[in-house]
Write a protein that holds these residues in place. Structure first.
Motif, short mmCIF file in Angstrom:
data_model
loop_
_atom_site.label_atom_id
_atom_site.label_comp_id
_atom_site.label_asym_id
_atom_site.label_seq_id
_atom_site.Cartn_x
_atom_site.Cartn_y
_atom_site.Cartn_z
N UNK A 1 0.82 -1.21 0.00
CA UNK A 1 0.00 0.00 0.00
C UNK A 1 0.86 1.26 0.00
N UNK A 2 2.00 1.21 0.72
CA UNK A 2 2.88 2.37 0.72
C UNK A 2 3.42 2.64 -0.69
N UNK A 3 3.81 1.56 -1.39
CA UNK A 3 4.28 1.70 -2.76
C UNK A 3 3.22 2.33 -3.66
N UNK B 1 0.47 5.11 11.65
CA UNK B 1 0.02 5.82 10.45
C UNK B 1 1.20 6.52 9.81
N UNK B 2 1.31 6.40 8.51
CA UNK B 2 2.34 7.10 7.76
C UNK B 2 1.71 8.30 7.09
N UNK B 3 2.24 9.49 7.42
CA UNK B 3 1.76 10.73 6.81
C UNK B 3 2.74 11.13 5.71
N UNK B 4 2.23 11.45 4.56
CA UNK B 4 3.06 11.77 3.39
C UNK B 4 2.64 13.13 2.85
N UNK B 5 3.61 14.00 2.61
CA UNK B 5 3.36 15.29 1.98
C UNK B 5 4.29 15.39 0.77
N UNK C 1 -8.74 5.63 2.13
CA UNK C 1 -10.00 5.73 2.86
C UNK C 1 -10.47 4.37 3.34
N UNK C 2 -10.17 3.34 2.59
CA UNK C 2 -10.55 2.00 3.04
C UNK C 2 -9.81 1.63 4.32
N UNK C 3 -8.62 2.19 4.52
CA UNK C 3 -7.86 1.95 5.75
C UNK C 3 -8.24 2.93 6.86
N UNK C 4 -9.09 3.89 6.56
CA UNK C 4 -9.45 4.90 7.54
C UNK C 4 -8.69 6.19 7.38
N UNK D 1 -2.09 2.08 9.74
CA UNK D 1 -1.83 0.65 9.83
C UNK D 1 -0.74 0.12 8.94
N UNK D 2 0.16 0.97 8.44
CA UNK D 2 1.22 0.49 7.53
C UNK D 2 2.60 0.54 8.18
#
Length: 566
Positions: free
Chosen positions: A427-429, A467-471, A517-520, A544-545
């Motif tokens: 999912x991260x990829x 949770x991984x936050x990406x900007x 969104x499916x992961x919240x 969750x990643x």
């Protein structure tokens, strides 16, 4: 014999039987009604004759005398004349008058005068009235018998009057009434036959000329095929109603069974409805995002012997293929970067070997010191040292090589802080790769002289998964006149090349948003950017990643212990 023919014959037989039974019952009821009317008419006439004072006096006079007058005397008497006058005037079969013993005093056949009546007169002579249907000397009849009382007393019975109407007379009446009955029955039979033929034609049209056994076999085969395949199948009848909606379609679209619903108002993606428009008969397959999946949808018109049966929509899941393709792209990018670094490393070894061969040992030592300080393998990513997770290092490093080849500088933002380790690389990829690729394309197409993409990563690690936050920002020209939500619509692409059907373009942002969104989590636009740079800024949150560093370290220690004990 075909089932439709059997049905036709059965319907004709039923119609014929019903018409015959109805006609018979109707005729019998009419016959009974006419007979009852004849009995009532005979009773009324008999009462009228028996109440005539002259009749009562004449019968009493004859009854007082001993013996019965001879037939010729009775034939010329007043009773015979009166009875015959009444019979002729009313059309009765007979009007008979008897004395108190049942001997005929008046009768249509004068030869029968003075004889005892052929039917039992005891009921009337007993003082009661009676209606009868029997056969006498004049033939079958429906009649009535009433007592004749003496003129001066209502208790003294001196004779009886018997009146009858011929059965043939009201049979003639029945014959006149039976004609409408017969015409009605014939019309009903004709209508039944016509309806049976029309029903047979409609049955053949609805069943497409198939026999019940063939229909049963088709139903079993359809259920087995539709429920046994992984592809989604949606059947739309010619009237616009959803006739088939298999379990795979419900799973792929993430919605309940829609069988029986109207296709135009069903809660399916609008792209599917557009495939079934008349102008889209020969349209190619398209890719859509639904239920967090990438689906390839195609529609075909269904025909049977020039009859329009509606549409068949096929859905095939390409989510795993899209993810696998992106992973392969990432692996390919890494492989290309590693080959370049291997080439550079080989050049460095040749340089060292050259120094050694000419005896420049100090120069070789200095060269090795510089390599050790900078690292033998270096990705073109600025501030890459801020990343501690090996997966993120490798993946973003590979993206940096790819961006560098396109003239774009990839850098890590100064606020980056990733303490944990990636637990779900797939999912991260998908999310990070899409955002970086779009940013690189925007930077390449921007008007700024400096082309760059900046990525900031921040994790929020808990015991149950972080949770991984990406900007991601770029130096492009921003969204321009587009609304932020428009870029998440299916079909939107930053590629300058036209979107080819089935190529997977125009689905990246829509897919990553549904995945997050499916992961919240979510994916949204922080800044729309401006012309000349900086460009748009996207932010993604993927719950969750991530795993904590302690959890990852414990797993590594356990692996080492297992290896040492093994």
């Amino acid at each position: 014999m075909r089932f439709s023919t059997q049905t036709l014959l059965l319907q004709l037989g039923v119609v014929l039987l019903v018409v015959l039974l109805s006609g018979t019952v109707h005729a019998w009821l009419v016959y009974e009604r006419i007979g009852t009317e004849a009995e009532n008419q005979a009773l009324t006439l008999a009462r009228t004759v028996a109440a005539d004072p002259d009749i009562r006096s004449g019968v009493q006079a004859i009854s007082k005398d001993e013996g019965t007058p001879p037939p010729d005397v009775l034939a010329g008497g007043t009773l015979q004349a009166a009875a015959e006058a009444v019979r002729i005037r009313t059309g009765a079969l007979f009007v008979v008058i008897t004395d108190e013993t049942g001997l005929r005093l008046a009768h249509p056949d004068t030869a029968r005068l003075g004889e005892r009546v052929s039917t039992d007169p005891s009921v009337a002579l007993g003082g009661q009235e009676i209606t009868t249907r029997n056969t006498g000397t004049l033939g079958p009849s429906a009649g009535a018998k009433v007592p004749v009382f003496a003129p001066e007393s209502s208790d003294s019975i001196v004779g009886e009057v018997s009146v009858g109407y011929s059965v043939e007379s009201f049979s003639n009446s029945l014959a006149r009434d039976i004609v409408p009955i017969a015409l009605t029955a014939g019309g009903a039979l004709l209508a039944g036959v016509l309806a049976s033929f029309l029903l047979r034609r409609r049955l053949q049209r609805l069943t497409l000329g198939l026999e019940p056994e063939e229909i049963s076999t088709l139903v079993h085969d359809q259920v087995a095929v539709l429920q046994g395949v992984d592809d989604g199948v949606i059947g739309i009848a010619a009237d616009g109603r959803i006739s088939v909606f298999n379990a795979a379609a419900a799973r792929l679209l993430d919605m309940p069974d829609a069988t029986g619903q109207d296709w135009a108002s069903a809660a399916v993606p609008e792209q599917l409805k557009q495939l079934t428009q008349p102008a889209a008969r020969d349209a190619e397959a398209v890719e859509i995002v639904a239920g967090g999946r990438v689906l390839v949808a195609s529609a075909r018109k269904a025909w049977h012997r020039q009859e329009d049966l509606g549409w068949v929509v096929m859905l095939r899941d390409r989510t795993e293929l899209q993810q696998l393709t992106r992973q392969l792209d990432a692996v390919g990018t890494m492989s290309t970067a590693l080959r370049a670094q291997r080439h550079e490393f080989a050049n460095q070894l040749h340089t060292i070997a050259g120094f050694m061969s000419i005896g420049q040992h100090d120069a070789a030592k200095g060269y090795l010191a510089r390599i050790s300080a900078t690292g033998p393998l270096k990705f073109p990513v600025e501030q890459a040292e801020l990343l501690q997770d090996t997966y993120l290092q490798a993946f973003i490093g590979a993206k940096g090589v790819e961006a560098s080849e396109r003239g774009v500088s990839l850098r890590i933002g100064p606020e980056t802080l990733v303490r944990g380790h990636v637990a779900d690389p797939q999912d991260v990829t998908t999310v990070l790769g899409n955002l970086i690729d779009n940013a690189v394309s925007a930077a390449v197409g921007g008007s700024s002289t400096e082309r760059w993409v900046e990525v900031e990563l921040l994790d929020d690690v808990t015991q149950t998964g972080g949770t991984l936050h990406i900007v991601v920002g770029d130096s492009g020209d921003g969204l321009g006149s587009l609304e932020p939500e428009e870029v998440f619509a299916e079909g939107f692409t930053t590629s300058e090349r036209p979107v080819r059907s089935g190529a997977g373009q125009g689905l990246g942002l829509a897919l990553v948003r549904q995945l997050a969104r499916r992961r919240g989590g979510d994916v949204r636009v922080l800044e729309p950017g401006s012309h000349g740079g900086p460009g748009a800024v996207f932010m993604a949150a993927i719950p969750g990643v991530m795993d904590s560093a302690e959890h990852a370290g414990a797993g590594a220690d356990l692996t080492l212990r297992e290896d040492s004990n093994g």
